[in-house]
Design a protein around this motif. Structure first.
Motif, short mmCIF file in Angstrom:
data_model
loop_
_atom_site.label_atom_id
_atom_site.label_comp_id
_atom_site.label_asym_id
_atom_site.label_seq_id
_atom_site.Cartn_x
_atom_site.Cartn_y
_atom_site.Cartn_z
N SER A 40 0.93 -1.22 -0.07
CA SER A 40 -0.07 -0.08 0.21
C SER A 40 0.97 1.15 0.07
CB SER A 40 -0.71 -0.08 1.34
OG SER A 40 -1.63 -1.15 1.57
N ALA A 41 0.13 2.50 -0.17
CA ALA A 41 0.83 3.80 0.19
C ALA A 41 1.33 3.58 1.44
CB ALA A 41 -0.19 4.81 -0.19
N THR A 46 -2.40 8.10 1.61
CA THR A 46 -3.63 8.16 0.77
C THR A 46 -4.66 9.29 1.54
OG1 THR A 46 -3.29 5.67 0.53
CG2 THR A 46 -5.46 6.60 -0.12
N GLU A 123 0.83 4.63 -3.71
CA GLU A 123 1.28 3.34 -4.10
C GLU A 123 2.46 3.09 -5.09
OE1 GLU A 123 -1.94 3.89 -3.28
OE2 GLU A 123 -2.02 2.17 -1.75
N PHE A 188 -4.51 -1.86 -4.52
CA PHE A 188 -5.65 -0.66 -4.67
C PHE A 188 -5.96 -0.15 -6.12
CE2 PHE A 188 -5.94 4.19 -3.45
CZ PHE A 188 -7.30 4.06 -3.13
N ARG A 202 -11.16 2.36 -0.65
CA ARG A 202 -10.55 2.64 0.50
C ARG A 202 -9.98 1.20 1.11
NH1 ARG A 202 -8.44 7.46 2.60
NH2 ARG A 202 -6.83 5.92 3.39
N GLU A 203 -8.70 1.12 1.41
CA GLU A 203 -8.23 -0.11 1.94
C GLU A 203 -8.29 -1.46 1.07
OE1 GLU A 203 -6.71 0.45 4.64
OE2 GLU A 203 -7.58 2.32 5.22
N GLY A 204 -8.35 -0.91 -0.19
CA GLY A 204 -8.38 -2.01 -1.04
C GLY A 204 -7.43 -3.10 -1.51
N SER A 205 -6.04 -2.58 -0.94
CA SER A 205 -4.97 -3.45 -1.11
C SER A 205 -5.03 -4.87 -0.67
CB SER A 205 -3.73 -3.03 -0.48
OG SER A 205 -3.47 -1.50 -1.00
N1 ASP Z 1 -3.72 3.18 0.24
C1 ASP Z 1 -4.91 2.63 0.03
C2 ASP Z 1 -5.75 3.22 1.47
O1 ASP Z 1 -5.22 3.69 2.49
C3 ASP Z 1 -5.33 1.24 -0.27
C4 ASP Z 1 -4.86 0.48 1.00
O2 ASP Z 1 -4.11 0.81 1.91
O3 ASP Z 1 -5.45 -0.67 1.10
O4 ASP Z 1 -7.06 2.86 1.38
#
Ligand code: ASP
Ligand code: MG
Length: 422
Positions: A40-41, A46, A123, A188, A202-205
């Motif tokens: 992820s980032a 993000t 990312e 993501f 969001r949080e899609g990694s």
């Molecule tokens: N960087 C993105 C986020 O914070 C994807 C992820 O972290 O999963 O939503």
């Protein structure tokens, strides 16, 4: 080739130089060729990019926060590389591109599209830094643009995956690479058929890791977290919370639906369909067993408490008693779909229906308007839904203390849900 493995590292695991060093050591101790590393980032990048996107879209000044984000990444690099390492130029170049994209009025027509074109820089940059650092530490690996792998439709901010195309790409592009070196790629992000960048939510990694796992027929997917695995409750609230060693796919999917935030809700289904186990492990204690999610069947009836916040309650009251009869559920689901509201919970009586929806960026009066053909509408925000599976006295007693803030309750023998003001 033996079956590939997929590892996923989130923002917290690479939030500063020390954290990246820790992960590099973890990988070094487990180094194998056919490893796909989804990243992820870094840290809260993000969130910072979301702020930049909003500023730029509103035509406001964004130089200050942009430089702060650049400094954050350069500092990270300073803790990892010698001063003359080419990574510094590379990061500066990425930021020059990012600035140009933020200024590009041609992509600003629609805010959600604009968002997708910018947000993935986090990312793209973190994976460059991470891959270079692994190489430097004697773990040679390749960088891969995930957009060449993950094909999606054009639905902004929450694109749907084209599985057939994605599988083709993963096999064609990744398998030959994995025969020689592990691959570092981004979570993501994906790409639609027009070649525009898309995002998976969001949080899609975590979901990306599952997509890679399924597409490559991986032997397992591991999500490395800062927690020991999946617990049956928040240890701050329930000091005797226990870690699941094994958890069935179905149970884990239900937990994410009710709001367990350890894994992204979309991650479980594809893995379950293909029987690929999902490990949730701590990067602080990599040799300690975490939780394995697989096809194990239902666990013994252990109480599980899940809390979901920032929900909105929509109270619907029939306008005209001649409309009584029929619960109007079809109408409600149709309207919810139209306004992109994801229903979390629904409770109906003859003239009153309550629905609880996930966070929605829409004004109250727009929500009211959407339902007003049939209903009088009241909207209440910032609520907390507590779901207890297999409740025991301990959870019931814990939450009885908050009775005065209770708005709604739903009970069946193996499930209680309480809605509270937060
Ligand atoms: N960087 C993105 C986020 O914070 C994807 C992820 O972290 O999963 O939503
Ligand atoms: Mg993140």
């Amino acid at each position: 080739m033996t079956q590939p493995l997929v590892y996923k590292f989130g923002g917290a695991s690479i939030k500063d130089a020390k954290a990246i060093q820790r992960i590099a050591q973890l990988l070094k101790n487990n180094w194998v060729n056919n490893l796909v590393i989804v990243v992820s980032a870094a840290g809260k990048t993000t969130d910072r990019l979301e702020e930049l996107i909003a500023l730029s879209f509103e035509g406001k000044y964004f130089d200050g926060p942009l430089f702060e984000l650049l400094d954050f990444h350069l500092d990270l690099c300073k803790g990892l590389f010698e001063d003359d390492h080419p990574i510094f130029i590379r990061v500066e170049n990425h930021f020059a591109h990012l600035r140009r994209s933020l200024e590009n009025s041609a992509i600003k027509e629609n805010q959600d599209f604009f968002y997708d074109q910018i947000i993935g820089y986090g990312e793209l940059i973190s994976t460059r830094i991470f891959q270079e650092y692994l190489c430097l530490k004697g773990c040679p690996c390749l960088w891969q643009d995930a957009r060449e792998l993950v094909s999606t439709d054009s639905h902004a901010k929450i694109a749907r995956v084209d599985w057939a195309l994605t599988m083709q790409h993963c096999r064609k592009i990744l398998i030959p690479k994995l025969e020689t070196f592990p691959v570092v790629t981004q979570g993501f992000i994906g790409k639609d058929l027009q070649g525009n960048t898309t995002t998976l939510g969001r949080e899609g990694s975590d979901f990306t890791a599952a997509i890679m796992g399924v597409s490559l027929g991986a032997s397992s997917v591991t999500i490395w977290k800062d927690v020991a695995g999946i617990l049956n409750g928040d240890p701050d609230l329930f000091p005797d919370a226990v870690k699941f060693e094994y958890l069935d796919f179905e149970e884990a999917a239900e937990m994410t639906y009710y709001g367990a935030s350890v894994i992204h809700p979309k991650t479980i289904k594809p893995l379950s369909k293909h029987g690929i186990p999902l490990h949730v492990k701590s990067f602080f204690n990599p040799t300690t067993a975490g939780t394995v999610i697989g096809a194990f069947g239902q666990a013994p009836r252990i109480p599980i408490t899940i809390i979901k916040k920032k929900l909105t309650l929509i109270e619907l009251k029939i306008r005209d008693l001649s409309m009584l009869g029929g619960f109007h559920f079809d109408y409600i689901y149709d309207v919810a779909d139209k306004i992109n509201a994801e229903i979390q919970f629904i409770q109906g009586a003859a003239a009153h229906i309550n629905i609880i929806i996930n966070p929605l960026s829409m004004e109250d009066d727009q929500i009211i308007k959407a339902f007003q053909d049939i209903f009088q509408v009241k909207v209440t925000r910032n609520l907390k839904l507590v779901t207890v599976k297999n409740p025991s006295l301990s959870e019931i007693e814990h939450y009885r203390r908050f009775d005065n803030e209770l708005l709604l309750e739903q009970r069946s023998p193996d499930l209680i849900q309480w809605l509270f003001e937060d």
